[in-house]
Design a protein around this motif. Structure first.
Motif, PDB file in Angstrom:
ATOM      1  N   ASP A 185     -29.998  16.521  10.036  1.00 54.03           N
ATOM      2  CA  ASP A 185     -29.967  17.038   8.492  1.00 54.03           C
ATOM      3  C   ASP A 185     -28.446  17.015   8.023  1.00 54.03           C
ATOM      4  O   ASP A 185     -27.607  16.596   8.632  1.00 54.03           O
ATOM      5  CB  ASP A 185     -30.588  18.510   8.267  1.00 54.03           C
ATOM      6  CG  ASP A 185     -29.780  19.442   8.972  1.00 54.03           C
ATOM      7  OD1 ASP A 185     -28.557  19.393   9.513  1.00 54.03           O
ATOM      8  OD2 ASP A 185     -30.186  20.695   9.028  1.00 54.03           O
ATOM      9  N   PRO A 186     -28.420  17.114   6.671  1.00 51.95           N
ATOM     10  CA  PRO A 186     -27.116  17.254   6.126  1.00 51.95           C
ATOM     11  C   PRO A 186     -26.025  18.041   6.736  1.00 51.95           C
ATOM     12  O   PRO A 186     -24.547  18.060   6.241  1.00 51.95           O
ATOM     13  CB  PRO A 186     -26.998  17.313   4.644  1.00 51.95           C
ATOM     14  CG  PRO A 186     -28.724  17.220   4.495  1.00 51.95           C
ATOM     15  CD  PRO A 186     -29.303  17.554   5.660  1.00 51.95           C
ATOM     16  N   PHE A 187     -26.369  19.082   7.454  1.00 52.53           N
ATOM     17  CA  PHE A 187     -25.519  20.017   8.300  1.00 52.53           C
ATOM     18  C   PHE A 187     -25.322  19.677   9.777  1.00 52.53           C
ATOM     19  O   PHE A 187     -24.630  20.600  10.361  1.00 52.53           O
ATOM     20  CB  PHE A 187     -26.167  21.336   7.883  1.00 52.53           C
ATOM     21  CG  PHE A 187     -26.631  21.689   6.476  1.00 52.53           C
ATOM     22  CD1 PHE A 187     -25.998  21.709   5.418  1.00 52.53           C
ATOM     23  CD2 PHE A 187     -28.069  21.553   6.419  1.00 52.53           C
ATOM     24  CE1 PHE A 187     -26.334  21.702   4.253  1.00 52.53           C
ATOM     25  CE2 PHE A 187     -28.793  21.462   5.020  1.00 52.53           C
ATOM     26  CZ  PHE A 187     -27.623  21.698   3.775  1.00 52.53           C
ATOM     27  N   GLY A 188     -25.773  18.534  10.175  1.00 54.66           N
ATOM     28  CA  GLY A 188     -25.501  18.265  11.611  1.00 54.66           C
ATOM     29  C   GLY A 188     -26.514  18.822  12.675  1.00 54.66           C
ATOM     30  O   GLY A 188     -26.366  18.751  13.880  1.00 54.66           O
ATOM     31  N   ASN A 189     -27.646  19.517  12.097  1.00 62.61           N
ATOM     32  CA  ASN A 189     -28.650  19.937  12.956  1.00 62.61           C
ATOM     33  C   ASN A 189     -29.517  18.928  13.439  1.00 62.61           C
ATOM     34  O   ASN A 189     -30.165  17.936  12.438  1.00 62.61           O
ATOM     35  CB  ASN A 189     -29.531  20.946  12.264  1.00 62.61           C
ATOM     36  CG  ASN A 189     -28.925  22.384  11.877  1.00 62.61           C
ATOM     37  OD1 ASN A 189     -28.073  22.956  12.800  1.00 62.61           O
ATOM     38  ND2 ASN A 189     -28.638  22.404  10.560  1.00 62.61           N
ATOM     39  N   LEU A 190     -29.710  18.659  14.724  1.00 66.45           N
ATOM     40  CA  LEU A 190     -30.506  17.512  15.093  1.00 66.45           C
ATOM     41  C   LEU A 190     -32.186  17.976  14.995  1.00 66.45           C
ATOM     42  O   LEU A 190     -32.483  18.797  15.513  1.00 66.45           O
ATOM     43  CB  LEU A 190     -29.937  17.360  16.608  1.00 66.45           C
ATOM     44  CG  LEU A 190     -30.864  15.903  17.128  1.00 66.45           C
ATOM     45  CD1 LEU A 190     -30.303  14.569  16.353  1.00 66.45           C
ATOM     46  CD2 LEU A 190     -30.411  15.691  18.831  1.00 66.45           C
ATOM     47  N   LEU A 191     -32.867  16.752  14.703  1.00 69.99           N
ATOM     48  CA  LEU A 191     -34.057  17.037  14.201  1.00 69.99           C
ATOM     49  C   LEU A 191     -34.808  15.716  15.106  1.00 69.99           C
ATOM     50  O   LEU A 191     -34.211  14.701  15.163  1.00 69.99           O
ATOM     51  CB  LEU A 191     -34.547  16.941  12.925  1.00 69.99           C
ATOM     52  CG  LEU A 191     -33.694  18.243  12.014  1.00 69.99           C
ATOM     53  CD1 LEU A 191     -34.117  17.817  10.505  1.00 69.99           C
ATOM     54  CD2 LEU A 191     -34.105  19.375  12.316  1.00 69.99           C
ATOM     55  N   GLU A 192     -36.073  15.819  15.189  1.00 69.88           N
ATOM     56  CA  GLU A 192     -36.933  14.829  15.585  1.00 69.88           C
ATOM     57  C   GLU A 192     -38.411  14.670  14.963  1.00 69.88           C
ATOM     58  O   GLU A 192     -38.807  15.675  14.970  1.00 69.88           O
ATOM     59  CB  GLU A 192     -37.112  15.039  17.410  1.00 69.88           C
ATOM     60  CG  GLU A 192     -37.913  14.111  18.013  1.00 69.88           C
ATOM     61  CD  GLU A 192     -38.340  14.549  19.446  1.00 69.88           C
ATOM     62  OE1 GLU A 192     -38.799  13.997  20.011  1.00 69.88           O
ATOM     63  OE2 GLU A 192     -37.571  15.628  19.893  1.00 69.88           O
ATOM     64  N   PHE A 193     -39.037  13.518  14.863  1.00 68.51           N
ATOM     65  CA  PHE A 193     -40.220  13.331  14.596  1.00 68.51           C
ATOM     66  C   PHE A 193     -40.823  13.053  15.932  1.00 68.51           C
ATOM     67  O   PHE A 193     -40.303  11.925  16.622  1.00 68.51           O
ATOM     68  CB  PHE A 193     -40.535  12.491  13.424  1.00 68.51           C
ATOM     69  CG  PHE A 193     -40.169  12.898  12.075  1.00 68.51           C
ATOM     70  CD1 PHE A 193     -40.848  13.889  11.653  1.00 68.51           C
ATOM     71  CD2 PHE A 193     -39.604  11.944  10.994  1.00 68.51           C
ATOM     72  CE1 PHE A 193     -40.394  14.431  10.379  1.00 68.51           C
ATOM     73  CE2 PHE A 193     -39.340  12.522   9.785  1.00 68.51           C
ATOM     74  CZ  PHE A 193     -39.776  13.628   9.643  1.00 68.51           C
ATOM     75  N   VAL A 194     -41.926  13.423  16.417  1.00 68.44           N
ATOM     76  CA  VAL A 194     -42.479  13.123  17.804  1.00 68.44           C
ATOM     77  C   VAL A 194     -43.970  12.871  17.376  1.00 68.44           C
ATOM     78  O   VAL A 194     -44.655  13.457  16.471  1.00 68.44           O
ATOM     79  CB  VAL A 194     -42.235  14.069  18.671  1.00 68.44           C
ATOM     80  CG1 VAL A 194     -42.934  15.432  18.516  1.00 68.44           C
ATOM     81  CG2 VAL A 194     -42.677  13.624  20.002  1.00 68.44           C
ATOM     82  N   THR A 195     -44.627  11.779  18.270  1.00 65.88           N
ATOM     83  CA  THR A 195     -46.032  11.420  18.074  1.00 65.88           C
ATOM     84  C   THR A 195     -46.452  11.000  19.327  1.00 65.88           C
ATOM     85  O   THR A 195     -45.773  10.545  20.042  1.00 65.88           O
ATOM     86  CB  THR A 195     -46.212  10.793  16.943  1.00 65.88           C
ATOM     87  OG1 THR A 195     -47.833  10.558  16.634  1.00 65.88           O
ATOM     88  CG2 THR A 195     -45.914   9.152  17.181  1.00 65.88           C
ATOM     89  N   LEU A 196     -47.749  11.143  19.771  1.00 65.38           N
ATOM     90  CA  LEU A 196     -48.551  10.372  20.668  1.00 65.38           C
ATOM     91  C   LEU A 196     -49.571   9.560  20.145  1.00 65.38           C
ATOM     92  O   LEU A 196     -50.138   9.685  18.990  1.00 65.38           O
ATOM     93  CB  LEU A 196     -49.247  11.595  21.737  1.00 65.38           C
ATOM     94  CG  LEU A 196     -48.300  12.085  22.474  1.00 65.38           C
ATOM     95  CD1 LEU A 196     -49.147  13.468  23.309  1.00 65.38           C
ATOM     96  CD2 LEU A 196     -47.495  11.384  23.465  1.00 65.38           C
TER      97      LEU A 196
END
Length: 162
Positions: free
Chosen positions: A135-146
């Protein structure tokens, strides 16, 4: 220990630091599609706690946005004014489940907004795909799927570029 721990009923909320509530709302609500549950901005805080303005202006502020993805636990984005954007690290991160057919749309939406991504990558079984971004604040995010059918890279994410 002789006493059994009481059962935990679930997670109440998760918090992440942000340094701009308006930018957080644009990113999480407008771009990622989270529902805005509540906005505890300066005006709201001073209406509820009129004698505590010094808290609203502190680096570790009580001001925050609460957002929610689907029926998941609320994500509280707390204003941390003095915090600079850190270089993302692989852990901790917040992973958001998407349908396999929606992953490419999620990727395109991030790229159109100028958000750098890593992936899709497969770390799990065939059909697993993860896309990492911050995000713009440096928090790591992930989209995940199977069940993803598109091309994927193998190996752990390279978050140094995010």
């Amino acid at each position: 220990m002789t006493h059994t721990a009481p059962p935990v009923e679930g997670l109440a909320h998760i918090t992440l630091p942000v340094h701009d509530l308006e930018a957080a709302e644009r990113f999480y609500v407008a771009l990622l599609g989270a529902k805005l549950v509540r906005k505890f901005d300066r005006e709201t805080f001073l209406r509820v706690r009129p004698g505590r303005a010094h808290e609203a202006d502190a680096d570790n502020s009580p001001l925050h946005l609460s957002v929610q993805f689907g029926h998941a636990v609320e994500l509280d984005l707390f204003l941390q004014k003095g915090r600079s954007r850190p270089v993302p690290v692989p852990h901790p991160h917040l992973a958001m489940q998407v349908r396999p057919g929606d992953l490419d749309t999620c990727i395109a939406r991030l790229q159109q907004a100028g958000v750098k991504i890593d992936g899709p990558r497969r770390l799990g079984p065939p059909g697993h795909a993860s896309v990492y971004f911050s995000d713009p604040f440096g928090n790591l995010l992930e989209f995940v799927t199977l069940g993803y059918q598109g091309p994927v890279m193998d190996g752990p994410p390279d978050v140094s570029q995010l």
